[in-house]
Design an enzyme around this catalytic site. Structure first.
Site, PDB file in Angstrom:
ATOM      1  N   GLU A 124      -2.841   5.148   1.659  1.00 28.70           N
ATOM      2  CA  GLU A 124      -4.062   4.333   1.688  1.00 28.70           C
ATOM      3  C   GLU A 124      -5.280   5.172   2.055  1.00 28.70           C
ATOM      4  O   GLU A 124      -6.233   4.680   2.654  1.00 28.70           O
ATOM      5  CB  GLU A 124      -3.883   3.118   2.612  1.00 28.70           C
ATOM      6  CG  GLU A 124      -2.730   2.227   2.156  1.00 28.70           C
ATOM      7  CD  GLU A 124      -2.663   0.867   2.856  1.00 28.70           C
ATOM      8  OE1 GLU A 124      -3.368   0.673   3.850  1.00 28.70           O
ATOM      9  OE2 GLU A 124      -1.879   0.016   2.380  1.00 28.70           O
ATOM     10  N   GLU A 233       4.714  -0.573   0.202  1.00 28.46           N
ATOM     11  CA  GLU A 233       4.737  -1.387   1.416  1.00 28.46           C
ATOM     12  C   GLU A 233       4.530  -2.835   1.021  1.00 28.46           C
ATOM     13  O   GLU A 233       3.598  -3.155   0.282  1.00 28.46           O
ATOM     14  CB  GLU A 233       3.583  -1.039   2.378  1.00 28.46           C
ATOM     15  CG  GLU A 233       3.665   0.289   3.064  1.00 28.46           C
ATOM     16  CD  GLU A 233       2.504   0.476   4.063  1.00 28.46           C
ATOM     17  OE1 GLU A 233       1.930  -0.526   4.531  1.00 28.46           O
ATOM     18  OE2 GLU A 233       2.182   1.634   4.346  1.00 28.46           O
TER      19      GLU A 233
END
Ligand SMILES: *[C@@H]1O[C@H](CO)[C@@H](O)[C@H](O)[C@H]1NC(C)=O
Ligand SMILES: *[C@@H]1O[C@H](CO)[C@@H](O)[C@H](O)[C@H]1NC(C)=O
Ligand SMILES: *[C@@H]1O[C@H](CO)[C@@H](O)[C@H](O)[C@H]1NC(C)=O
Length: 311
Positions: A124, A233
C-alpha cells in the site's frame, strides 16, 4: 470504469479457467511479527504459529524482511515447517529500502529457493503516497536484478522468483499503478469491505466488485489473462468499533469468510487473509479500536470460527 456484477463474473470465469476437478485456490495468511507483549517474534514463536496454521495453509506473507529481523528468524522456521514465504520489501525511506536489500543478500543464501514464493516491493505504498508509481516500478525491476545475483544454500540463483507489489484495489485501478503493474511478475490486491463501511449484506458483493476491477485492470495492462494475481489482504474484525454500516463480530467475520473468502477462492483466485492472529499489542488508531482483532485466530492461537469452505 464500472462494470456490472454479471459482466465481471463472466470475465472472471473466462479468465480463470481451471480444470473442473481442481480444488479451490490456495489460502495464505498475513502474519504479524510481534508477540503479545509487542516484542519481536522468535524462531520458536514462528514455529508455534506454523504449527497452528498448518491444517489450513502452508503460506504466510510478511511486510518487511528487516523489521524485527524477520527474515533471519522466520526463514529457518518456515523451512523446518514446510512453509512458503511471500516476502515484503519496504521501499521508504531510502535507507530502509537499502537495509531491506541488504537483508535479502544476507539471509537468502542460508535457505532454499523453494521456500520463497514471491517478493513484494511496497505494501500500500502508493495508497499512502510514500513514493510515485515510476519509482516503485524501478525498485521492482531493481529487486528482480538483485535476486538474480543471490544464490540459495544449494547454489541456485533466486532469478525467476516472482517480484511484484501489493496495493489497495482502488489504487491498482488508478493510473498511478500502471507502471508498477507493468514491471511486476505478480500483483496482489487488497480490499476491505469493512473499511468501506459496507453493510454485512453488501460486503461480499463489494469485495468481488473491488477485486474484479483490480483483476481486469491488471489483465488490461499486461495484455494477457495469464497473470499471477492474488488477493493480498481481506478480512473482517471480530471486535472493536463499527465503521459506517460495518459491524465487527465473530458471526459477521464467519459470514464474510464463507461468502467472501471461500467464494473468491472458489472462483480460482488465491487469497491471503488479514490476518493469522489477533495482535493484542496494537494500540487504537485514529478513533478505531478494531486493529487488535483482525485475527482468524485469537492471540493465544485458538480458532475463532470454522474455516471450512465446503458449501
Ligand atoms: C513454494 O513456492 C514454490 C514456487 O512457487 C514452489 O515450487 C514450492 O513447492 C512451494 N513450497 C511450498 C512448501 O509450498
Ligand atoms: C511496460 O514495460 C515494457 C517493457 O519494460 C515497456 O516497453 C512498456 O513501455 C511498458 N508499458 C507501460 C504502459 O508502462
Ligand atoms: C454495495 O457495494 C457496491 C460496490 O462497492 C456499491 O457501489 C453499492 O452502493 C453498495 N450497495 C449498498 C446497498 O450499500
Amino acid at each position: 470504469m464500472k462494470l456490472s456484477f454479471t459482466a465481471l463474473a463472466s470475465i472472471a470465469i473466462t479468465l480463470t479457467v481451471a480444470p473442473v476437478a481442481q480444488a479451490i485456490a490456495p489460502l495464505g495468511f498475513n502474519l504479524g511479527v510481534k508477540d503479545n507483549s509487542g516484542a519481536c517474534k522468535t524462531g520458536e514463536e514462528y514455529a508455534a504459529d506454523f504449527e497452528t496454521l498448518k491444517p489450513y495453509s502452508n503460506h504466510v506473507k510478511v511486510y518487511s524482511v528487516s523489521d524485527c529481523n524477520t527474515l533471519e528468524f522466520i526463514a529457518p522456521a518456515a523451512e523446518t515447517a514446510g512453509f512458503n514465504l511471500t516476502l515484503g520489501v519496504w521501499p521508504t525511506p531510502y535507507e530502509k529500502y537499502t537495509l531491506e536489500k541488504q537483508t535479502l543478500q544476507q539471509y537468502l543464501p542460508t535457505i532454499s529457493k523453494s521456500t520463497i514464493s514471491s517478493v513484494l516491493v511496497g505494501s500500500e505504498a502508493l495508497y499512502r503516497g510514500d513514493l510515485t508509481g515510476d519509482v516503485l516500478a524501478s525498485y521492482i525491476t531493481e529487486v528482480k536484478e538483485l535476486l538474480a545475483g543471490i544464490y540459495d544454500k544449494d547454489g541456485k540463483s533466486y532469478a525467476g522468483v516472482p517480484v511484484g507489489t501489493v496495493d489497495s484495489w482502488n489504487i491498482l485501478v488508478s493510473g498511478e499503478a500502471y507502471a508498477p503493474i507493468n514491471a511486476s511478475d505478480i500483483i496482489f490486491a487488497n480490499a476491505f469491505s469493512y473499511w468501506q463501511g459496507q453493510t454485512q449484506q453488501n460486503s461480499t458483493f463489494s469485495f468481488f466488485d473491488d477485486i474484479m476491477q483490480a483483476l481486469q485492470t491488471v489483465q488490461t495492462i499486461k495484455g494477457s489473462t495469464d497473470i499471477n494475481f492474488w488477493v493480498g489482504e481481506t478480512g473482517w474484525p471480530t471486535e472493536g468499533s463499527n465503521y459506517g454500516a460495518s459491524v465487527p463480530s465473530v458471526e459477521n467475520a464467519q459470514t464474510f469468510w464463507k461468502d467472501g473468502v471461500c467464494a473468491m477462492r472458489g472462483w480460482g483466485i488465491n487469497t491471503f487473509v488479514f490476518e493469522a492472529f489477533d495482535e493484542s499489542w496494537k494500540p487504537e488508531t485514529s478513533g478505531s479500536s478494531v486493529e487488535p482483532y483482525w485475527g482468524i485466530f485469537t492471540d493465544d492461537r485458538s480458532l475463532k470460527y470454522s474455516l471450512n469452505c465446503s458449501f
